[in-house]
Design a protein around this motif. Sequence first.
Motif, PDB file in Angstrom:
ATOM      1  N   PRO A 229      39.043 -42.908 -37.870  1.00 47.98           N
ATOM      2  CA  PRO A 229      37.792 -43.017 -37.185  1.00 47.98           C
ATOM      3  C   PRO A 229      38.239 -43.007 -35.488  1.00 47.98           C
ATOM      4  CG  PRO A 229      38.448 -44.904 -38.240  1.00 47.98           C
ATOM      5  CD  PRO A 229      39.464 -43.748 -38.776  1.00 47.98           C
ATOM      6  N   LEU A 230      39.263 -43.595 -35.290  1.00 47.15           N
ATOM      7  CA  LEU A 230      39.828 -43.529 -33.860  1.00 47.15           C
ATOM      8  C   LEU A 230      39.906 -42.291 -33.107  1.00 47.15           C
ATOM      9  CD1 LEU A 230      42.463 -46.374 -33.913  1.00 47.15           C
ATOM     10  CD2 LEU A 230      39.940 -46.881 -33.504  1.00 47.15           C
ATOM     11  N   PHE A 231      40.360 -41.490 -33.887  1.00 51.40           N
ATOM     12  CA  PHE A 231      40.448 -39.877 -33.263  1.00 51.40           C
ATOM     13  C   PHE A 231      39.533 -38.947 -33.714  1.00 51.40           C
ATOM     14  CE2 PHE A 231      44.949 -41.946 -32.967  1.00 51.40           C
ATOM     15  CZ  PHE A 231      45.084 -41.752 -31.729  1.00 51.40           C
ATOM     16  N   TYR A 232      38.718 -39.146 -34.581  1.00 49.47           N
ATOM     17  CA  TYR A 232      37.670 -38.145 -35.009  1.00 49.47           C
ATOM     18  C   TYR A 232      36.203 -38.717 -34.869  1.00 49.47           C
ATOM     19  CZ  TYR A 232      42.054 -35.906 -36.633  1.00 49.47           C
ATOM     20  OH  TYR A 232      43.238 -35.121 -36.801  1.00 49.47           O
ATOM     21  N   LEU A 233      36.006 -39.873 -35.234  1.00 45.10           N
ATOM     22  CA  LEU A 233      34.569 -40.164 -35.622  1.00 45.10           C
ATOM     23  C   LEU A 233      33.731 -41.174 -34.575  1.00 45.10           C
ATOM     24  CD1 LEU A 233      34.834 -41.478 -39.069  1.00 45.10           C
ATOM     25  CD2 LEU A 233      34.425 -39.332 -38.344  1.00 45.10           C
ATOM     26  N   VAL A 234      34.633 -41.409 -33.557  1.00 44.71           N
ATOM     27  CA  VAL A 234      33.904 -42.567 -32.569  1.00 44.71           C
ATOM     28  C   VAL A 234      34.078 -41.842 -31.109  1.00 44.71           C
ATOM     29  CG1 VAL A 234      33.948 -45.000 -31.589  1.00 44.71           C
ATOM     30  CG2 VAL A 234      35.099 -44.379 -33.846  1.00 44.71           C
ATOM     31  N   PRO A 235      32.921 -40.869 -30.999  1.00 38.27           N
ATOM     32  CA  PRO A 235      33.008 -40.328 -29.489  1.00 38.27           C
ATOM     33  C   PRO A 235      32.324 -41.066 -28.760  1.00 38.27           C
ATOM     34  CG  PRO A 235      31.409 -39.366 -30.914  1.00 38.27           C
ATOM     35  CD  PRO A 235      32.238 -40.331 -31.942  1.00 38.27           C
ATOM     36  N   GLY A 236      32.154 -40.928 -27.337  1.00 41.11           N
ATOM     37  CA  GLY A 236      30.963 -41.685 -26.286  1.00 41.11           C
ATOM     38  C   GLY A 236      31.912 -42.920 -25.776  1.00 41.11           C
ATOM     39  N   SER A 237      31.012 -43.627 -24.973  1.00 41.27           N
ATOM     40  CA  SER A 237      31.542 -44.754 -24.390  1.00 41.27           C
ATOM     41  C   SER A 237      31.447 -45.847 -25.298  1.00 41.27           C
ATOM     42  CB  SER A 237      30.554 -44.989 -23.023  1.00 41.27           C
ATOM     43  OG  SER A 237      30.822 -46.147 -22.703  1.00 41.27           O
TER      44      SER A 237
ATOM     45  N   GLU B 257      35.101 -42.686 -21.357  1.00 42.14           N
ATOM     46  CA  GLU B 257      34.441 -41.595 -21.290  1.00 42.14           C
ATOM     47  C   GLU B 257      35.481 -40.372 -21.705  1.00 42.14           C
ATOM     48  OE1 GLU B 257      34.113 -43.619 -18.931  1.00 42.14           O
ATOM     49  OE2 GLU B 257      32.043 -43.990 -18.754  1.00 42.14           O
ATOM     50  N   GLY B 258      36.868 -40.444 -21.164  1.00 39.83           N
ATOM     51  CA  GLY B 258      37.787 -39.746 -21.460  1.00 39.83           C
ATOM     52  C   GLY B 258      38.287 -39.727 -23.030  1.00 39.83           C
ATOM     53  N   PHE B 259      38.287 -40.774 -23.497  1.00 42.89           N
ATOM     54  CA  PHE B 259      38.531 -40.970 -24.905  1.00 42.89           C
ATOM     55  C   PHE B 259      37.422 -40.400 -25.997  1.00 42.89           C
ATOM     56  CE2 PHE B 259      42.080 -43.383 -23.713  1.00 42.89           C
ATOM     57  CZ  PHE B 259      42.841 -43.941 -24.817  1.00 42.89           C
ATOM     58  N   GLY B 260      36.147 -40.458 -25.381  1.00 44.24           N
ATOM     59  CA  GLY B 260      35.063 -40.057 -25.880  1.00 44.24           C
ATOM     60  C   GLY B 260      35.125 -38.312 -25.978  1.00 44.24           C
ATOM     61  N   GLU B 261      35.426 -37.822 -24.738  1.00 44.40           N
ATOM     62  CA  GLU B 261      35.655 -36.390 -24.821  1.00 44.40           C
ATOM     63  C   GLU B 261      36.757 -35.964 -25.626  1.00 44.40           C
ATOM     64  OE1 GLU B 261      36.420 -33.123 -21.222  1.00 44.40           O
ATOM     65  OE2 GLU B 261      35.723 -35.065 -20.744  1.00 44.40           O
ATOM     66  N   GLY B 262      37.805 -36.831 -25.781  1.00 39.54           N
ATOM     67  CA  GLY B 262      39.072 -36.436 -26.569  1.00 39.54           C
ATOM     68  C   GLY B 262      38.591 -36.216 -27.980  1.00 39.54           C
ATOM     69  N   VAL B 263      38.017 -37.156 -28.409  1.00 47.36           N
ATOM     70  CA  VAL B 263      37.552 -37.328 -29.827  1.00 47.36           C
ATOM     71  C   VAL B 263      36.745 -36.008 -30.246  1.00 47.36           C
ATOM     72  CG1 VAL B 263      36.099 -38.426 -31.348  1.00 47.36           C
ATOM     73  CG2 VAL B 263      37.417 -39.933 -30.267  1.00 47.36           C
TER      74      VAL B 263
ATOM     75  N   ASN C 284      36.989 -33.107 -28.805  1.00 44.57           N
ATOM     76  CA  ASN C 284      37.814 -32.071 -28.713  1.00 44.57           C
ATOM     77  C   ASN C 284      38.809 -31.763 -30.091  1.00 44.57           C
ATOM     78  OD1 ASN C 284      37.198 -30.747 -26.394  1.00 44.57           O
ATOM     79  ND2 ASN C 284      38.629 -32.085 -25.070  1.00 44.57           N
ATOM     80  N   ASN C 285      38.851 -32.864 -30.891  1.00 49.64           N
ATOM     81  CA  ASN C 285      39.374 -33.015 -32.138  1.00 49.64           C
ATOM     82  C   ASN C 285      38.309 -32.441 -33.090  1.00 49.64           C
ATOM     83  OD1 ASN C 285      42.386 -33.719 -31.485  1.00 49.64           O
ATOM     84  ND2 ASN C 285      41.662 -36.110 -32.104  1.00 49.64           N
ATOM     85  N   THR C 286      39.193 -31.696 -34.325  1.00 52.62           N
ATOM     86  CA  THR C 286      38.271 -30.878 -35.241  1.00 52.62           C
ATOM     87  C   THR C 286      37.900 -31.844 -36.241  1.00 52.62           C
ATOM     88  OG1 THR C 286      39.450 -29.070 -34.676  1.00 52.62           O
ATOM     89  CG2 THR C 286      38.433 -28.965 -36.979  1.00 52.62           C
TER      90      THR C 286
ATOM     91  N   GLU D  50      46.297 -25.626 -33.103  1.00 58.97           N
ATOM     92  CA  GLU D  50      45.024 -25.365 -32.353  1.00 58.97           C
ATOM     93  C   GLU D  50      45.043 -25.888 -30.823  1.00 58.97           C
ATOM     94  OE1 GLU D  50      41.706 -26.193 -34.904  1.00 58.97           O
ATOM     95  OE2 GLU D  50      41.999 -24.483 -36.106  1.00 58.97           O
ATOM     96  N   HIS D  51      45.550 -27.309 -30.625  1.00 63.55           N
ATOM     97  CA  HIS D  51      45.771 -28.010 -29.612  1.00 63.55           C
ATOM     98  C   HIS D  51      46.393 -27.147 -28.813  1.00 63.55           C
ATOM     99  CE1 HIS D  51      43.095 -31.026 -30.709  1.00 63.55           C
ATOM    100  NE2 HIS D  51      43.839 -31.474 -31.360  1.00 63.55           N
ATOM    101  N   PHE D  52      47.808 -26.637 -29.009  1.00 63.55           N
ATOM    102  CA  PHE D  52      48.754 -26.007 -28.152  1.00 63.55           C
ATOM    103  C   PHE D  52      48.055 -24.586 -27.596  1.00 63.55           C
ATOM    104  CE2 PHE D  52      52.367 -27.961 -30.960  1.00 63.55           C
ATOM    105  CZ  PHE D  52      52.042 -29.245 -30.328  1.00 63.55           C
ATOM    106  N   HIS D  53      47.459 -23.947 -28.615  1.00 58.33           N
ATOM    107  CA  HIS D  53      46.669 -22.943 -28.109  1.00 58.33           C
ATOM    108  C   HIS D  53      45.709 -22.976 -27.194  1.00 58.33           C
ATOM    109  CE1 HIS D  53      45.087 -18.704 -28.396  1.00 58.33           C
ATOM    110  NE2 HIS D  53      43.928 -19.258 -28.537  1.00 58.33           N
ATOM    111  N   GLU D  54      44.905 -24.236 -27.222  1.00 56.20           N
ATOM    112  CA  GLU D  54      44.244 -24.599 -26.034  1.00 56.20           C
ATOM    113  C   GLU D  54      44.733 -25.268 -24.910  1.00 56.20           C
ATOM    114  OE1 GLU D  54      41.584 -27.174 -28.136  1.00 56.20           O
ATOM    115  OE2 GLU D  54      40.619 -25.737 -29.668  1.00 56.20           O
TER     116      GLU D  54
END
Length: 220
Positions: free
Chosen positions: A210-218, A56-62, A64-66, A123-127
């Motif tokens: 794909p690991l950091f941008y394309l694979v959201p969710g569980s 769940e946490g990794f999916g939410e992280g994905v 949050n990326n652009t 952008e991440h630092f601003h957030e």
Amino acid sequence: MSEISEPMPPHAEHFEDLGRQAHAARLGMWVFLSSEILFFAGLFALYGTYRVEHPEGFGEGVLNNTLALGTTNTGVLLLSSYTIALAVHQLRRGNERVAARLTALTIALGVCFLGIKTTEYLEHFHEGIYPGGVGDSFTTHATPGIAMFFTLYFCMTGLHALHVIAGMSVLAFLLWKMRRGDVNRAASHPLAIGAIYWHLVDAIWIFLWPLFYLVPGSVR
């Protein structure tokens, strides 16, 4: 009347000829690339372990990326792989000036990649998202695993960015050697070896994308 062949450039004293020197250089590069692959393989294994533990946490992280920035950078690197491969091809055909321009274009695309990645970091630092799970964002989004996701994100993409800088430095040095005439049609292997390293840098990003941008969710 027979055509006069192009003279071969000098080779190092401890090699019999330029061909053996080129072969040794290629072998050395492949050994080095093997160590780089093993290094990143450990990081990918670490990512997979934590992703299974905290989907769940990794999916939410994905999420949050652009995606647009990550995908644009993928296109930039794919184009740069094409331009450096074309540069090697043109150099072997004797078109040194065209090869030099394509090498310079590859370096420029590397600068573009780093510029987009820097924009994303800012952008991440601003957030309020910083390496190590530090920042205000983690107090409002306390999903288990999201801090580890961004820790790995900054670590792995940051290391990749350092490899991009190293690749650009190598290509810039080779471009200088091409301007001097030391890397030419008769001795094109330095550029070919530099291109192999650049292709590895691009290939690593193809896995990071794909690991950091394309694979959201569980993933459970």
